[in-house]
Enzyme design. Structure first.
Site, mmCIF file in Angstrom:
data_model
loop_
_atom_site.group_PDB
_atom_site.id
_atom_site.type_symbol
_atom_site.label_atom_id
_atom_site.label_comp_id
_atom_site.label_asym_id
_atom_site.label_seq_id
_atom_site.Cartn_x
_atom_site.Cartn_y
_atom_site.Cartn_z
ATOM 1 N N TYR A 1 0.879 -1.174 0.448
ATOM 2 C CA TYR A 1 -0.328 -0.306 -0.187
ATOM 3 C C TYR A 1 0.580 1.546 0.690
ATOM 4 C CZ TYR A 1 -3.464 -3.659 1.608
ATOM 5 O OH TYR A 1 -4.431 -4.324 2.291
ATOM 6 N N TYR B 1 -14.607 -4.587 3.664
ATOM 7 C CA TYR B 1 -12.860 -5.550 3.684
ATOM 8 C C TYR B 1 -13.094 -6.967 3.452
ATOM 9 C CZ TYR B 1 -7.585 -6.399 3.020
ATOM 10 O OH TYR B 1 -6.781 -6.393 2.579
ATOM 11 N N ASP C 1 -16.963 -12.510 8.157
ATOM 12 C CA ASP C 1 -15.388 -12.709 7.859
ATOM 13 C C ASP C 1 -15.013 -11.879 9.647
ATOM 14 O OD1 ASP C 1 -12.658 -12.020 7.887
ATOM 15 O OD2 ASP C 1 -13.313 -10.443 6.105
ATOM 16 N N LYS D 1 -5.245 -12.665 11.698
ATOM 17 C CA LYS D 1 -5.627 -12.213 12.364
ATOM 18 C C LYS D 1 -4.445 -12.415 13.668
ATOM 19 C CE LYS D 1 -5.798 -8.414 9.540
ATOM 20 N NZ LYS D 1 -6.380 -8.378 8.580
HETATM 21 C C1 LIG Z 1 -6.967 -8.775 7.189
HETATM 22 C C2 LIG Z 1 -8.250 -9.056 7.068
HETATM 23 C C3 LIG Z 1 -8.382 -9.619 5.894
HETATM 24 C C4 LIG Z 1 -7.345 -10.040 4.702
HETATM 25 O O1 LIG Z 1 -5.945 -11.391 5.363
HETATM 26 P P1 LIG Z 1 -5.181 -11.213 5.084
HETATM 27 O O2 LIG Z 1 -4.288 -12.097 5.950
HETATM 28 O O3 LIG Z 1 -3.845 -9.628 5.203
HETATM 29 O O4 LIG Z 1 -4.884 -11.555 3.658
HETATM 30 C C5 LIG Z 1 -9.777 -10.022 5.282
HETATM 31 N N1 LIG Z 1 -10.787 -10.034 6.249
HETATM 32 C C6 LIG Z 1 -10.832 -8.769 7.627
HETATM 33 C C7 LIG Z 1 -11.761 -8.879 7.641
HETATM 34 C C8 LIG Z 1 -9.539 -8.601 7.264
HETATM 35 O O5 LIG Z 1 -9.484 -7.720 8.178
#
Ligand SMILES: *Cc1c(COP(=O)(O)O)cnc(C)c1O
Length: 420
Positions: free
Chosen positions: A18, A146, A240, A269
């Protein structure tokens, strides 16, 4: 910044995330980490307000995670998962199934959040194919969302948002509409489903907090509404929880605040406490059962090389030990209270549009931030690692951060924003 041989030699070969490489500030050389402190190469210390993109929930270098990682490293750093299993992965899967609500009980491991979401998308699409409804292949997602940076996940992110709009049209279009958070958007959502549900397989949403889209919150009632709408229209609900999972919003998983059970959940995460790359897509029994057949074509065709990496699974198990042994959710509640008090004065600063807190997430939303990267440089000069993006300045600290460290970060935000 310090000159050192590796920095000078290696920097011309690195492409940063980024970042407009022509104008981006030179990256800071980190030397070591401890707790909530990052020590730079020249010995300067930064208090970390971001916890390594929201992952290091126990702080850096927790001795228990380190001990478990070292033991696993000596025993078996990696082995392939194709046709073979191992204790760290199976223990972790059973623990995740026990922690998650309802019959979310089948764990598919991957090594990044984006890929975990891609696997959830593939599961949702093949679920329909296997059940003889191949026309139901689209996903419904929400503006401001996202879900990752890979090609397929970009198609369910906010379409206007700066990170991905250049790629619109490259992949098959998914439906991205307003999150049904009030009467008007709920009516529009219902209308959309009336005509489109027969083409859709699943709804995908980040529960309670749209993270990388701008740290925008919604309430548990929105999730309950989505669960009942999915049931009424025969859709799967994919949550998610990559950002929200493991305590960030105040409960272990955000879906627990709405008392709902999604059909598929994605985790990453904070899964390993910020030490190793690992992700998981967890499915309910009825989703899994749609793949059971005498027909080999009905199997889920996915398998990353480093799937269920034992070292990463050992770190995740160690992280879950810490959630059991140490008062993490109480710490999150304490952080929430402190963030609310400490960030509140920002409300009256010039250009501030909103101040909001949920769990260990504190957000100061501005009308606009002309240059987030230069703001980051000013925070670093104050001794704070804070990474503004779009129009927000936010804190997502480790749950183990001290009261003094958190005050220091909030003061840095107040000082820097006051100077405009
Ligand atoms: C960070 C994130 C992703 C992507 O995860 P990466 O390990 O960076 O590929 C997908 N969904 C959410 C909600 C996120 O915060």
């Amino acid at each position: 910044m310090p000159s050192s041989e590796w920095y000078e030699t290696g920097l011309p070969h690195i492409w940063l995330p980024y970042a407009q490489m022509k104008t981006a500030p030179t990256p800071l050389p980190a030397r070591s980490t401890q707790g909530s402190v990052i020590t730079l190469h020249d010995g300067r210390e930064l208090v970390d307000g971001v916890a390594a993109w929201w992952t290091a929930c126990h702080g850096y270098n927790h001795p228990h995670i380190r001990a478990c990682a070292e033991a696993q490293l000596a025993r078996m750093p990696h082995v392939m998962f194709g046709g073979m299993v191992h204790e760290p992965a199976l223990r972790l899967a059973a623990r995740l199934a026990a922690m998650l609500p309802g019959d979310l009980e089948r764990v598919f491991y991957t090594d990044s959040g984006s890929v975990a979401v891609e696997v959830a998308m593939k599961m949702a699409i093949q679920y329909r194919i296997n059940r003889g409804e191949p026309e139901r292949r689209r996903l419904l997602a929400f503006k401001g969302g996202y879900h990752g940076d890979t090609l397929a996940t970009m198609a369910i992110c906010d379409p206007e948002e700066g990170m991905h709009h250049l790629f619109s049209g490259v992949m098959p279009e998914q439906a991205v509409i307003d999150l049904p958070r009030d009467d008007a958007t709920r009516a529009a959502f219902e209308n959309f489903l009336q005509t489109q549900a027969s083409t859709l397989t699943a709804i995908v949403v980040e529960p309670l907090v749209q993270g990388a889209g701008g740290m925008v919150f919604h309430d548990p009632a929105t999730l309950s509404f989505l669960r009942s709408a999915a049931d009424r229209h025969g859709l799967l609900l994919i949550l998610d929880e990559i950002f929200t999972g493991f305590g960030r919003t105040g409960t272990m998983f955000a879906c627990q605040q709405a008392n709902i059970v999604p059909d598929i959940v994605t985790l990453s995460k904070a899964l390993t406490g910020g030490t190793m790359a690992l992700a998981a897509t967890v499915a309910r029994r009825h989703v899994y059962e749609a793949f059971l057949s005498d027909d080999p074509e009905k199997a889920l065709m996915h398998g990353p090389t480093f799937m269920a990496n034992p070292l990463a699974c050992a770190c995740a198990n160690a992280s879950l030990d810490l959630f059991e042994r140490e008062p993490r959710l109480e710490q999150v509640a304490t952080i929430a209270a402190q963030l609310s008090t400490a960030l509140e004065p920002c409300r009256t600063l010039p250009g501030v549009r909103d101040v909001r807190v949920m769990g260990a997430i504190g957000v100061v939303e501005m009308d606009r931030i002309a240059d987030p990267a230069s703001l980051r440089t000013r925070f670093a000069a104050e001794g704070a690692w804070i990474r503004p993006f779009r129009n927000i300045v936010y804190l997502t600290p480790a749950f183990t951060i001290s009261e003094q460290q958190l005050d220091f970060l909030a003061n840095a935000i107040r000082r820097v924003l006051k100077d405009g």
